[in-house]
Scaffold this active site. Structure first.
Site, mmCIF file in Angstrom:
data_model
loop_
_atom_site.group_PDB
_atom_site.id
_atom_site.type_symbol
_atom_site.label_atom_id
_atom_site.label_comp_id
_atom_site.label_asym_id
_atom_site.label_seq_id
_atom_site.Cartn_x
_atom_site.Cartn_y
_atom_site.Cartn_z
ATOM 1 N N CYS A 102 19.096 -28.777 8.698
ATOM 2 C CA CYS A 102 17.945 -27.953 9.067
ATOM 3 C C CYS A 102 18.303 -26.487 8.830
ATOM 4 O O CYS A 102 19.306 -25.998 9.362
ATOM 5 C CB CYS A 102 17.587 -28.177 10.535
ATOM 6 N N ASP A 160 19.821 -33.298 9.492
ATOM 7 C CA ASP A 160 18.571 -34.056 9.463
ATOM 8 C C ASP A 160 18.852 -35.343 8.706
ATOM 9 O O ASP A 160 19.473 -35.323 7.642
ATOM 10 C CB ASP A 160 17.462 -33.280 8.742
ATOM 11 N N VAL A 177 16.502 -43.920 -14.202
ATOM 12 C CA VAL A 177 17.572 -43.247 -13.464
ATOM 13 C C VAL A 177 18.707 -44.234 -13.207
ATOM 14 O O VAL A 177 18.473 -45.353 -12.741
ATOM 15 C CB VAL A 177 17.053 -42.699 -12.114
ATOM 16 N N GLU A 178 19.922 -43.807 -13.496
ATOM 17 C CA GLU A 178 21.104 -44.619 -13.236
ATOM 18 C C GLU A 178 21.417 -44.531 -11.736
ATOM 19 O O GLU A 178 21.435 -43.446 -11.163
ATOM 20 C CB GLU A 178 22.272 -44.102 -14.088
ATOM 21 N N LEU A 179 21.644 -45.673 -11.095
ATOM 22 C CA LEU A 179 21.725 -45.738 -9.635
ATOM 23 C C LEU A 179 22.897 -44.980 -9.020
ATOM 24 O O LEU A 179 22.729 -44.313 -8.002
ATOM 25 C CB LEU A 179 21.757 -47.194 -9.175
ATOM 26 N N HIS A 212 12.229 -30.270 5.120
ATOM 27 C CA HIS A 212 11.854 -31.620 4.680
ATOM 28 C C HIS A 212 10.916 -31.578 3.477
ATOM 29 O O HIS A 212 11.083 -32.338 2.520
ATOM 30 C CB HIS A 212 11.168 -32.389 5.814
ATOM 31 N N GLU A 213 9.933 -30.709 3.547
ATOM 32 C CA GLU A 213 8.937 -30.604 2.471
ATOM 33 C C GLU A 213 9.588 -30.161 1.167
ATOM 34 O O GLU A 213 9.274 -30.680 0.092
ATOM 35 C CB GLU A 213 7.841 -29.612 2.872
#
Length: 122
Positions: A34, A41, A56-58, A75-76
């Site tokens: 935060c 968070d 996307v490669e994991l 967060h946004e």
């Protein structure tokens, strides 16, 4: 491939680019900080996308998400950043990123960022 946090998303060719299909992933151990309190968070990050030419490669996705653990961010902002970075890396037909954050101060936050139009029938 590195084994420490990294912002570099690796990709690979979509094995079936002519077929619209959905890939769904979930990271239940996402952590950031935060920017107001400096407290951690915790969130579950859910990704759903319909790939175009690249996927996307994991492992690189895991390390990418891990790279936020010491970063102060709202967060946004982080949910939209994840969406933007994946769009930049693979240019999917459609993507949805959901940041489902643990309760903080009695408030449960869920942020959803989308890009593109979801193909019909997927």
């Amino acid at each position: 491939m590195p084994t420490k946090p990294a912002r570099d998303l690796q990709t690979f060719p979509n094995p079936k680019p002519d077929r619209p299909y959905e890939i769904a992933m979930e990271c239940p151990e996402f952590t950031c900080v935060c920017p107001v309190t400096g407290q951690p968070d915790f969130a579950t990050i859910r990704l759903r996308y319909v790939p175009a030419e690249r996927c996307v490669e994991l492992k690189s996705l895991k390390l990418y998400l891990w790279s936020f653990r010491d970063e102060g961010t709202f967060h946004e902002a982080v949910t939209n950043r994840i969406c933007d970075d994946i769009v930049q890396a693979i240019a999917p037909r459609w993507i949805e990123v959901v940041g489902d954050f643990a309760v903080r101060g009695g408030i449960h936050t869920v942020v959803t960022a989308r890009h593109g139009e979801r193909p019909a029938g997927v």
